[in-house]
Design a protein around this motif. Structure first.
Motif, PDB file in Angstrom:
ATOM      1  N   ARG A   1      -8.668   0.502  13.674  1.00  0.00           N
ATOM      2  CA  ARG A   1      -7.621   1.326  13.255  1.00  0.00           C
ATOM      3  C   ARG A   1      -6.347   1.670  14.061  1.00  0.00           C
ATOM      4  N   GLU A   2      -6.636   0.693  15.425  1.00  0.00           N
ATOM      5  CA  GLU A   2      -5.218   0.089  15.903  1.00  0.00           C
ATOM      6  C   GLU A   2      -4.767  -0.455  15.612  1.00  0.00           C
ATOM      7  N   ARG A   3      -5.553  -1.923  14.166  1.00  0.00           N
ATOM      8  CA  ARG A   3      -3.949  -2.772  13.857  1.00  0.00           C
ATOM      9  C   ARG A   3      -3.617  -2.089  12.559  1.00  0.00           C
ATOM     10  N   TYR A   4      -4.335  -1.491  11.954  1.00  0.00           N
ATOM     11  CA  TYR A   4      -4.012  -0.484  10.892  1.00  0.00           C
ATOM     12  C   TYR A   4      -2.443   0.054  11.707  1.00  0.00           C
ATOM     13  N   GLU A   5      -3.037   0.973  12.521  1.00  0.00           N
ATOM     14  CA  GLU A   5      -1.914   2.109  12.647  1.00  0.00           C
ATOM     15  C   GLU A   5      -0.509   0.725  13.438  1.00  0.00           C
ATOM     16  N   ALA A   6      -0.948  -0.458  13.210  1.00  0.00           N
ATOM     17  CA  ALA A   6       0.348  -1.174  14.309  1.00  0.00           C
ATOM     18  C   ALA A   6       0.920  -1.805  12.786  1.00  0.00           C
ATOM     19  N   ARG A   7       0.250  -2.121  11.636  1.00  0.00           N
ATOM     20  CA  ARG A   7       0.654  -2.017  10.385  1.00  0.00           C
ATOM     21  C   ARG A   7       1.569  -1.715  10.194  1.00  0.00           C
ATOM     22  N   TRP A   8       0.816  -0.242  10.281  1.00  0.00           N
ATOM     23  CA  TRP A   8       1.708   0.686   8.909  1.00  0.00           C
ATOM     24  C   TRP A   8       3.234   1.432   9.945  1.00  0.00           C
ATOM     25  N   THR A   9       3.146   0.933  11.530  1.00  0.00           N
ATOM     26  CA  THR A   9       4.447   1.330  12.527  1.00  0.00           C
ATOM     27  C   THR A   9       5.305  -0.203  12.347  1.00  0.00           C
ATOM     28  N   ALA A  10       5.007  -0.962  11.686  1.00  0.00           N
ATOM     29  CA  ALA A  10       5.398  -2.371  11.422  1.00  0.00           C
ATOM     30  C   ALA A  10       6.091  -2.222  10.277  1.00  0.00           C
TER      31      ALA A  10
ATOM     32  N   PHE B   1      11.305  -0.257   7.039  1.00  0.00           N
ATOM     33  CA  PHE B   1      11.929   0.275   6.045  1.00  0.00           C
ATOM     34  C   PHE B   1      13.320   0.129   5.840  1.00  0.00           C
ATOM     35  N   VAL B   2      14.151   0.690   6.989  1.00  0.00           N
ATOM     36  CA  VAL B   2      15.561   0.565   6.954  1.00  0.00           C
ATOM     37  C   VAL B   2      16.391  -0.537   7.065  1.00  0.00           C
ATOM     38  N   ASP B   3      16.108  -1.429   7.433  1.00  0.00           N
ATOM     39  CA  ASP B   3      15.985  -2.781   6.837  1.00  0.00           C
ATOM     40  C   ASP B   3      16.280  -3.846   5.374  1.00  0.00           C
TER      41      ASP B   3
ATOM     42  N   ALA C   1       8.701  -3.187   2.650  1.00  0.00           N
ATOM     43  CA  ALA C   1       8.328  -2.192   3.322  1.00  0.00           C
ATOM     44  C   ALA C   1       7.256  -1.697   2.435  1.00  0.00           C
ATOM     45  N   VAL C   2       8.013  -1.081   1.580  1.00  0.00           N
ATOM     46  CA  VAL C   2       7.220  -0.490   0.513  1.00  0.00           C
ATOM     47  C   VAL C   2       6.038  -0.926  -0.141  1.00  0.00           C
ATOM     48  N   ALA C   3       6.558  -2.703  -0.288  1.00  0.00           N
ATOM     49  CA  ALA C   3       5.094  -3.826  -0.993  1.00  0.00           C
ATOM     50  C   ALA C   3       4.215  -3.325   0.270  1.00  0.00           C
ATOM     51  N   GLU C   4       4.454  -4.257   1.378  1.00  0.00           N
ATOM     52  CA  GLU C   4       3.538  -3.670   2.518  1.00  0.00           C
ATOM     53  C   GLU C   4       3.234  -2.798   2.403  1.00  0.00           C
ATOM     54  N   ALA C   5       3.416  -1.249   2.284  1.00  0.00           N
ATOM     55  CA  ALA C   5       2.558  -0.237   2.222  1.00  0.00           C
ATOM     56  C   ALA C   5       2.131  -0.092   1.735  1.00  0.00           C
TER      57      ALA C   5
ATOM     58  N   GLY D   1      10.194  -7.810 -10.755  1.00  0.00           N
ATOM     59  CA  GLY D   1      11.266  -8.312 -10.642  1.00  0.00           C
ATOM     60  C   GLY D   1      12.387  -6.974 -10.972  1.00  0.00           C
ATOM     61  N   ALA D   2      12.131  -5.480 -11.214  1.00  0.00           N
ATOM     62  CA  ALA D   2      12.870  -4.223 -11.250  1.00  0.00           C
ATOM     63  C   ALA D   2      13.335  -5.087  -9.514  1.00  0.00           C
ATOM     64  N   HIS D   3      14.897  -3.864  -9.548  1.00  0.00           N
ATOM     65  CA  HIS D   3      14.872  -4.151  -8.747  1.00  0.00           C
ATOM     66  C   HIS D   3      14.411  -2.820  -7.702  1.00  0.00           C
ATOM     67  N   ASP D   4      14.427  -1.415  -8.174  1.00  0.00           N
ATOM     68  CA  ASP D   4      13.614  -0.403  -6.967  1.00  0.00           C
ATOM     69  C   ASP D   4      12.253   0.290  -7.813  1.00  0.00           C
ATOM     70  N   GLY D   5      11.512  -0.096  -8.910  1.00  0.00           N
ATOM     71  CA  GLY D   5      10.948   0.598  -9.718  1.00  0.00           C
ATOM     72  C   GLY D   5      11.328   1.846  -9.684  1.00  0.00           C
ATOM     73  N   GLY D   6      12.936   2.206 -10.247  1.00  0.00           N
ATOM     74  CA  GLY D   6      12.314   3.465 -10.540  1.00  0.00           C
ATOM     75  C   GLY D   6      13.428   4.470  -9.474  1.00  0.00           C
ATOM     76  N   ALA D   7      12.572   3.911  -8.483  1.00  0.00           N
ATOM     77  CA  ALA D   7      12.817   4.413  -7.309  1.00  0.00           C
ATOM     78  C   ALA D   7      13.833   4.569  -6.393  1.00  0.00           C
ATOM     79  N   GLY D   8      14.385   5.765  -5.964  1.00  0.00           N
ATOM     80  CA  GLY D   8      15.789   5.579  -5.086  1.00  0.00           C
ATOM     81  C   GLY D   8      15.358   4.708  -3.537  1.00  0.00           C
ATOM     82  N   THR D   9      15.544   4.717  -2.384  1.00  0.00           N
ATOM     83  CA  THR D   9      15.424   4.308  -1.248  1.00  0.00           C
ATOM     84  C   THR D   9      14.767   5.656  -0.518  1.00  0.00           C
TER      85      THR D   9
END
Length: 165
Positions: free
Chosen positions: A82-91, A96-98, A103-107, A157-165
């Motif tokens: 659980r701690e490992r998943y929480e740490a990955r989620w936090t990361a 996401f900001v940068d 970040a979405v791919a990792e999520a 290859g799509a820039h944002d998949g049709g979704a904005g930030t």
């Protein structure tokens, strides 16, 4: 009692029995649909739309999901897991900001792995995993679907998949 009267009574009883059976069958079918609609919420509406408004076809699909995955019991995570998943989620959130795409791919990867770790079908079987998750977490599955769609579009290859930030 005359034979004609006995035959008439038998016919009347048979007609009433058939009518009662038909009403019970119809009532059971409509309750089944109401139960599926309550259980699946927005996923029920999505299934009906996918079947061009055919509620019976949508209900057959959803009932099939319940039959395949209804007995699945999510296994709890060990505290370290659980701690490992929480740490990955936090990361992923911090990234996401940068780099929102990364970040979405990792999520997306994280959600698939977490579902697999909890006992749902493996993330490599996305549609089956989504079906199982919809049985147990129907009100949250659209968010997972959206994250996956954006991550896949970005990977192809799509820039944002049709979704904005």
């Amino acid at each position: 009692m005359s034979t004609g009267l006995i035959i008439a009574l038998i016919v009347i009883v048979a007609v009433v029995a058939v009518a009662a059976a038909l009403l019970m069958q119809r009532s059971r079918g409509s309750r089944h649909g109401v139960g599926l609609k309550r259980r699946f919420g927005p996923e029920y509406d999505r299934a009906v739309a996918r079947h061009d408004g055919d509620t019976k076809a949508a209900e057959r699909e959803l009932a099939g999901r319940v039959e395949r995955h209804g007995d699945l019991r999510a296994r709890p995570l060990e505290p370290a897991e659980r701690e490992r998943y929480e740490a990955r989620w936090t990361a992923a959130q911090e990234r996401f900001v940068d780099s929102p795409g990364d970040a979405v791919a990792e999520a997306d990867r994280l959600l698939a792995e977490l579902a697999g770790a909890r006992g749902f079908p493996d993330g490599g079987q996305y549609e089956e995993q989504l079906a199982a998750l919809s049985v147990h977490h129907a009100h949250h599955v659209e968010g997972y679907r959206r994250v996956h769609r954006v991550a896949q579009a970005r990977a192809h290859g799509a820039h944002d998949g049709g979704a904005g930030t």
